[in-house]
Design a protein around this motif. Sequence first.
Motif, short mmCIF file in Angstrom:
data_model
loop_
_atom_site.label_atom_id
_atom_site.label_comp_id
_atom_site.label_asym_id
_atom_site.label_seq_id
_atom_site.Cartn_x
_atom_site.Cartn_y
_atom_site.Cartn_z
N LYS A 163 -16.99 0.53 2.09
CA LYS A 163 -15.82 1.38 2.28
C LYS A 163 -15.00 1.37 0.99
CE LYS A 163 -12.81 3.92 4.51
NZ LYS A 163 -13.14 5.28 4.99
N VAL A 164 -14.65 2.55 0.49
CA VAL A 164 -13.90 2.65 -0.76
C VAL A 164 -12.41 2.53 -0.47
CG1 VAL A 164 -13.46 4.00 -2.83
CG2 VAL A 164 -15.70 4.11 -1.72
N PHE A 165 -11.92 1.29 -0.40
CA PHE A 165 -10.49 1.07 -0.22
C PHE A 165 -9.75 1.40 -1.52
CE2 PHE A 165 -12.03 -1.52 3.26
CZ PHE A 165 -11.02 -1.42 4.22
N PRO A 166 -8.55 1.97 -1.43
CA PRO A 166 -7.74 2.20 -2.63
C PRO A 166 -7.10 0.88 -3.08
CG PRO A 166 -6.53 2.91 -0.70
CD PRO A 166 -7.90 2.49 -0.22
N ALA B 230 0.83 -1.21 0.00
CA ALA B 230 0.00 0.00 0.00
C ALA B 230 0.86 1.26 0.00
CB ALA B 230 -0.93 0.00 1.21
N LEU B 231 1.99 1.23 0.73
CA LEU B 231 2.89 2.38 0.76
C LEU B 231 3.46 2.66 -0.62
CD1 LEU B 231 4.89 1.84 4.09
CD2 LEU B 231 3.35 3.74 3.55
N VAL B 232 3.91 1.61 -1.30
CA VAL B 232 4.47 1.77 -2.63
C VAL B 232 3.40 2.26 -3.61
CG1 VAL B 232 5.48 0.57 -4.61
CG2 VAL B 232 6.28 0.07 -2.30
N GLY B 233 2.22 1.65 -3.54
CA GLY B 233 1.13 2.04 -4.44
C GLY B 233 0.72 3.49 -4.26
N ALA C 57 -10.75 -6.28 0.47
CA ALA C 57 -10.89 -4.84 0.24
C ALA C 57 -11.75 -4.57 -0.99
CB ALA C 57 -9.51 -4.20 0.07
N THR C 58 -11.60 -5.40 -2.02
CA THR C 58 -12.41 -5.25 -3.23
C THR C 58 -13.88 -5.49 -2.93
OG1 THR C 58 -10.56 -5.97 -4.63
CG2 THR C 58 -12.76 -6.08 -5.58
N GLY C 59 -14.16 -6.51 -2.11
CA GLY C 59 -15.54 -6.80 -1.75
C GLY C 59 -16.20 -5.65 -1.02
N PHE C 60 -15.47 -5.04 -0.08
CA PHE C 60 -16.00 -3.87 0.62
C PHE C 60 -16.28 -2.74 -0.35
CE2 PHE C 60 -14.26 -5.73 4.57
CZ PHE C 60 -15.30 -5.45 5.43
N ARG C 61 -15.41 -2.59 -1.33
CA ARG C 61 -15.55 -1.49 -2.30
C ARG C 61 -16.75 -1.72 -3.22
NH1 ARG C 61 -10.59 1.56 -5.22
NH2 ARG C 61 -11.79 2.93 -6.58
N THR D 16 -21.69 9.07 -12.87
CA THR D 16 -20.70 10.14 -12.96
C THR D 16 -19.33 9.57 -13.28
OG1 THR D 16 -20.11 10.07 -10.62
CG2 THR D 16 -21.99 11.46 -11.25
N GLN D 17 -18.42 10.45 -13.69
CA GLN D 17 -17.06 10.03 -14.00
C GLN D 17 -16.39 9.41 -12.77
OE1 GLN D 17 -15.72 9.92 -16.84
NE2 GLN D 17 -13.50 9.82 -16.57
N GLU D 18 -16.61 10.01 -11.61
CA GLU D 18 -16.01 9.51 -10.37
C GLU D 18 -16.55 8.12 -10.04
OE1 GLU D 18 -15.70 10.72 -5.63
OE2 GLU D 18 -16.39 12.20 -7.10
N GLU D 19 -17.85 7.92 -10.18
CA GLU D 19 -18.46 6.62 -9.90
C GLU D 19 -17.95 5.57 -10.89
OE1 GLU D 19 -22.80 7.92 -8.05
OE2 GLU D 19 -22.54 7.77 -10.22
N PHE D 20 -17.79 5.98 -12.16
CA PHE D 20 -17.29 5.06 -13.18
C PHE D 20 -15.90 4.56 -12.80
CE2 PHE D 20 -14.52 4.33 -16.80
CZ PHE D 20 -15.23 3.37 -17.53
N LEU D 21 -14.99 5.49 -12.49
CA LEU D 21 -13.62 5.12 -12.17
C LEU D 21 -13.55 4.26 -10.91
CD1 LEU D 21 -11.72 8.43 -12.98
CD2 LEU D 21 -11.87 6.37 -14.36
N GLU D 22 -14.41 4.58 -9.93
CA GLU D 22 -14.42 3.82 -8.68
C GLU D 22 -14.78 2.36 -8.93
OE1 GLU D 22 -17.38 3.76 -4.91
OE2 GLU D 22 -16.43 5.69 -5.30
#
Length: 239
Positions: free
Chosen positions: A213-216, A67-70, A204-208, A102-108
């Motif tokens: 929760k929107v995990f990066p 996560a730090l590197v990413g 994390a993907t499942g939560f997203r 929206t663009q933000e929702e699409f990318l998410e």
Amino acid sequence: MIIGPYINGAAVLFGAIGGAMLAKRMPERLRSAMPLTFGAASMAMSVILINKAAHMPVMVLSGILGALVGEMIYLEKGIGKLGNFARNGVEKILPAPKTGITQEEFLEKFVAIIVLFCASGTGIFGSMHEGMTGDSSVLIAKSFLDFFTAAIFATTLGYAVATIAVPQLAIQLALAFGAVLILPLTTPAMQADFSAVGGLLMLATGFRICGIKVFPVANMLPALLFAMPISALWVRVFG
């Protein structure tokens, strides 16, 4: 003969195309309910993979370092730009369904399914497993889930979802053909820790996907690169 990656790639491709074509006929209740099921399935699979961890500290340390590197290289931002590029390119030929996203929702959502399709522990393990044994059953089973997942998400994200089949196929083929060189250098403990880190990403993907929760998630992908080396080092130092 390697066939699993091709089947999995075709499942994403045709699922996405079919979902985008049927977008106007898809009931809204399915569009909202099914992603919750896919997210729950991702989290359930993650629990199984995490439970296989040989050394829990390895999974934790790999996740943190990854996560730090990413975050430092803005990995998710870069993937988001690629997703936006793919969307614009595809929609010039095949317009996306008008769903008001929206663009933000699409990318998410796009980043989340990239991780789900391309970096899941099941896909990575299945590819390497087939490369060593010729058994494609793991990837074929994954293909059923990916087909319906791609179809549902394509009803809102459009034909751009189909472009994910390209990197997915490339990654799985590379792992399958490279497995002959990689797996002999690994131990069962290293493989277990690698799967556990993949499970962490799937959790994390499942939560997203469920919108909890929107995990990066994309920024966590480098954790997969750290998993096996740290596992080997851990055994050497701590036994």
